[in-house]
Design an enzyme around this catalytic site. Structure first.
Site, PDB file in Angstrom:
ATOM      1  CB  SER A 149      50.488  65.176  38.867  1.00 37.27           C
ATOM      2  OG  SER A 149      49.745  65.009  37.631  1.00 37.27           O
ATOM      3  CE1 TYR A 162      54.990  66.030  35.913  1.00 38.82           C
ATOM      4  CE2 TYR A 162      53.127  64.766  35.807  1.00 38.82           C
ATOM      5  CZ  TYR A 162      53.741  66.119  36.127  1.00 38.82           C
ATOM      6  OH  TYR A 162      53.063  67.080  36.572  1.00 38.82           O
TER       7      TYR A 162
HETATM    8  N1  LIG Z   1      49.869  72.147  34.280  1.00 39.79           N
HETATM    9  C1  LIG Z   1      49.397  70.913  34.542  1.00 39.79           C
HETATM   10  O1  LIG Z   1      48.373  70.436  33.709  1.00 39.79           O
HETATM   11  C2  LIG Z   1      49.887  70.264  35.840  1.00 39.79           C
HETATM   12  C3  LIG Z   1      49.131  69.183  36.329  1.00 39.79           C
HETATM   13  C4  LIG Z   1      49.508  68.458  37.351  1.00 39.79           C
HETATM   14  C5  LIG Z   1      50.423  68.955  37.899  1.00 39.79           C
HETATM   15  N2  LIG Z   1      51.270  70.143  37.420  1.00 39.79           N
HETATM   16  C6  LIG Z   1      52.196  70.361  38.450  1.00 39.79           C
HETATM   17  O2  LIG Z   1      52.149  71.728  38.733  1.00 39.79           O
HETATM   18  C7  LIG Z   1      53.606  72.161  38.785  1.00 39.79           C
HETATM   19  C8  LIG Z   1      53.770  73.708  38.007  1.00 39.79           C
HETATM   20  O3  LIG Z   1      53.456  73.346  36.650  1.00 39.79           O
HETATM   21  P1  LIG Z   1      52.923  74.499  35.513  1.00 39.79           P
HETATM   22  O4  LIG Z   1      51.778  73.862  34.907  1.00 39.79           O
HETATM   23  O5  LIG Z   1      52.686  75.877  36.328  1.00 39.79           O
HETATM   24  O6  LIG Z   1      54.195  74.657  34.540  1.00 39.79           O
HETATM   25  P2  LIG Z   1      55.015  75.611  33.907  1.00 39.79           P
HETATM   26  O7  LIG Z   1      53.945  76.677  33.430  1.00 39.79           O
HETATM   27  O8  LIG Z   1      55.694  75.168  32.904  1.00 39.79           O
HETATM   28  O9  LIG Z   1      55.995  76.515  34.728  1.00 39.79           O
HETATM   29  C9  LIG Z   1      56.952  75.650  35.539  1.00 39.79           C
HETATM   30  C10 LIG Z   1      57.611  76.491  36.543  1.00 39.79           C
HETATM   31  O10 LIG Z   1      58.895  75.861  36.937  1.00 39.79           O
HETATM   32  C11 LIG Z   1      59.940  76.273  36.737  1.00 39.79           C
HETATM   33  N3  LIG Z   1      61.091  75.454  36.275  1.00 39.79           N
HETATM   34  C12 LIG Z   1      61.343  74.718  35.386  1.00 39.79           C
HETATM   35  N4  LIG Z   1      62.564  73.868  35.265  1.00 39.79           N
HETATM   36  C13 LIG Z   1      62.967  74.153  36.520  1.00 39.79           C
HETATM   37  C14 LIG Z   1      64.154  73.851  37.024  1.00 39.79           C
HETATM   38  N5  LIG Z   1      64.821  73.204  36.669  1.00 39.79           N
HETATM   39  N6  LIG Z   1      64.594  74.555  38.408  1.00 39.79           N
HETATM   40  C15 LIG Z   1      63.558  75.168  38.959  1.00 39.79           C
HETATM   41  N7  LIG Z   1      62.373  75.722  38.591  1.00 39.79           N
HETATM   42  C16 LIG Z   1      62.005  75.159  37.232  1.00 39.79           C
HETATM   43  C17 LIG Z   1      59.822  77.361  35.559  1.00 39.79           C
HETATM   44  O11 LIG Z   1      60.734  78.596  35.622  1.00 39.79           O
HETATM   45  P3  LIG Z   1      61.373  78.860  34.021  1.00 39.79           P
HETATM   46  O12 LIG Z   1      59.934  79.309  33.313  1.00 39.79           O
HETATM   47  O13 LIG Z   1      62.017  80.255  34.536  1.00 39.79           O
HETATM   48  O14 LIG Z   1      62.263  77.924  33.485  1.00 39.79           O
HETATM   49  C18 LIG Z   1      58.330  77.861  35.832  1.00 39.79           C
HETATM   50  O15 LIG Z   1      58.316  78.927  36.750  1.00 39.79           O
HETATM   51  C19 LIG Z   1      54.508  71.265  38.358  1.00 39.79           C
HETATM   52  O16 LIG Z   1      55.252  70.620  39.570  1.00 39.79           O
HETATM   53  C20 LIG Z   1      53.795  70.490  37.650  1.00 39.79           C
HETATM   54  O17 LIG Z   1      54.156  68.918  37.710  1.00 39.79           O
HETATM   55  C21 LIG Z   1      50.888  70.574  36.590  1.00 39.79           C
END
Ligand SMILES: NC(=O)c1ccc[n+]([C@@H]2O[C@H](COP(=O)([O-])OP(=O)(O)OC[C@H]3O[C@@H](n4cnc5c(N)ncnc54)[C@H](OP(=O)(O)O)[C@@H]3O)[C@@H](O)[C@H]2O)c1
Length: 255
Positions: A149, A162
């Site tokens: 991130s 985080y």
């Molecule tokens: N969005 C941002 O602004 C942002 C910025 C920087 C980094 N990131 C990183 O990018 C990655 C994805 O984020 P996103 O924005 O796509 O999030 P998201 O839309 O909330 O999706 C999260 C995904 O992780 C899965 N997940 C949640 N808890 C879990 C667990 N305990 N075990 C296994 N899988 C789990 C969810 O599955 P279910 O829905 O089936 O529970 C979903 O597929 C993360 O590592 C996050 O830290 C995001």
């Protein structure tokens, strides 16, 4: 899509059911890769991504994974092996994308041990032990991509644990790259900036979104597709000499 090819490379994307992981899965399939994606609480979303890929002529399988349950990883890796044999007639895969993650929304003063432990378990411990379990299934010359991130690079109130864990993931990337180099497995970090997904409840009201856009050189929030297309592009031999690196996909946030 064209993943009927027996020689297609295969990627496993954790958290591939929604948001960034979903886009990584779809873009990898568009490039001809076979896809194993995982979901956690929402089986329907995971199955829908696999169905979308299969309907377009690719090949994908959705599996359940809870990254916080290290004790389940041995069974999960056995299931992955079965899926590889059944669907691709292979006993290994080429790429692992450690994308699954959970958000923090608590100032340091309000962060309980329970919140802390859950963040550690999913965002760091789970990545370490899942990789440990799956590395024997990754073909020599393969690649691991860990999703970090922008918050590993700059500080913002409410995400201390985080952000520190994501910084830890970036350190872990270099250690993985060191130890897995004997098998020519490359390990890189992709660090998204502020991406418009449902992560942590989303990016808030219009004023907050404008604020984030204002901090970003390209003047907007990122879309899941911005990250998905970049990660998919790294999943090939075109990046064959890129190793132990961090690539930020954030439009120039906080520069
Ligand atoms: N969005 C941002 O602004 C942002 C910025 C920087 C980094 N990131 C990183 O990018 C990655 C994805 O984020 P996103 O924005 O796509 O999030 P998201 O839309 O909330 O999706 C999260 C995904 O992780 C899965 N997940 C949640 N808890 C879990 C667990 N305990 N075990 C296994 N899988 C789990 C969810 O599955 P279910 O829905 O089936 O529970 C979903 O597929 C993360 O590592 C996050 O830290 C995001």
């Amino acid at each position: 899509m064209n993943t009927k090819n027996q020689n297609s490379k295969i990627v496993l994307v954790t958290g591939g059911s929604r948001g960034i992981g979903r886009s990584i899965a779809l873009n990898a399939a568009k490039r001809g890769l076979g896809v194993i994606l995982t979901y956690h609480s929402n089986a329907g979303a995971g199955e829908a991504v696999a169905a979308e890929i299969n309907a377009a002529g690719g090949k994908a399988v959705a599996l359940k994974l809870d990254s916080s349950q290290v004790g389940s990883f041995a069974g999960f890796s056995e299931r992955v092996l079965e899926v590889l044999k059944q669907n691709w007639n292979r006993e290994n895969l080429d790429y692992l994308v450690n994308n699954a993650g959970i958000a923090q929304r608590s100032l340091i003063a309000d962060t309980t041990e329970e919140i802390f432990d859950e963040l550690v378990n999913v965002n760091f411990k789970g990545v370490f032990f899942l990789t440990q379990k799956l590395v024997p299934l990754i073909a020599d010359g393969g690649q691991i991509i860990n999703i970090s991130s922008g918050l590993a690079r700059f500080a913002f109130p409410g995400v201390a644990v985080y952000g520190a864990l994501k910084a830890g993931i970036e350190g872990l990337t270099r250690y993985f790259a060191k130890e897995f180099a004997s098998r020519k497995i490359r390990v890189n970090t992709v660090a998204p900036g502020a991406i418009d997904t449902e992560f942590g409840g989303g990016k808030g009201d219009e004023a907050h979104r404008q604020q984030i856009a204002g901090m970003t050189a390209l003047g907007r929030l990122g879309e899941a597709e911005d990250v998905g297309v970049l990660v998919a592009s790294l999943l090939s031999d075109d990046s064959r000499f890129v190793n132990a690196q961090r690539i930020e996909v954030g439009g120039g946030i906080y520069i």
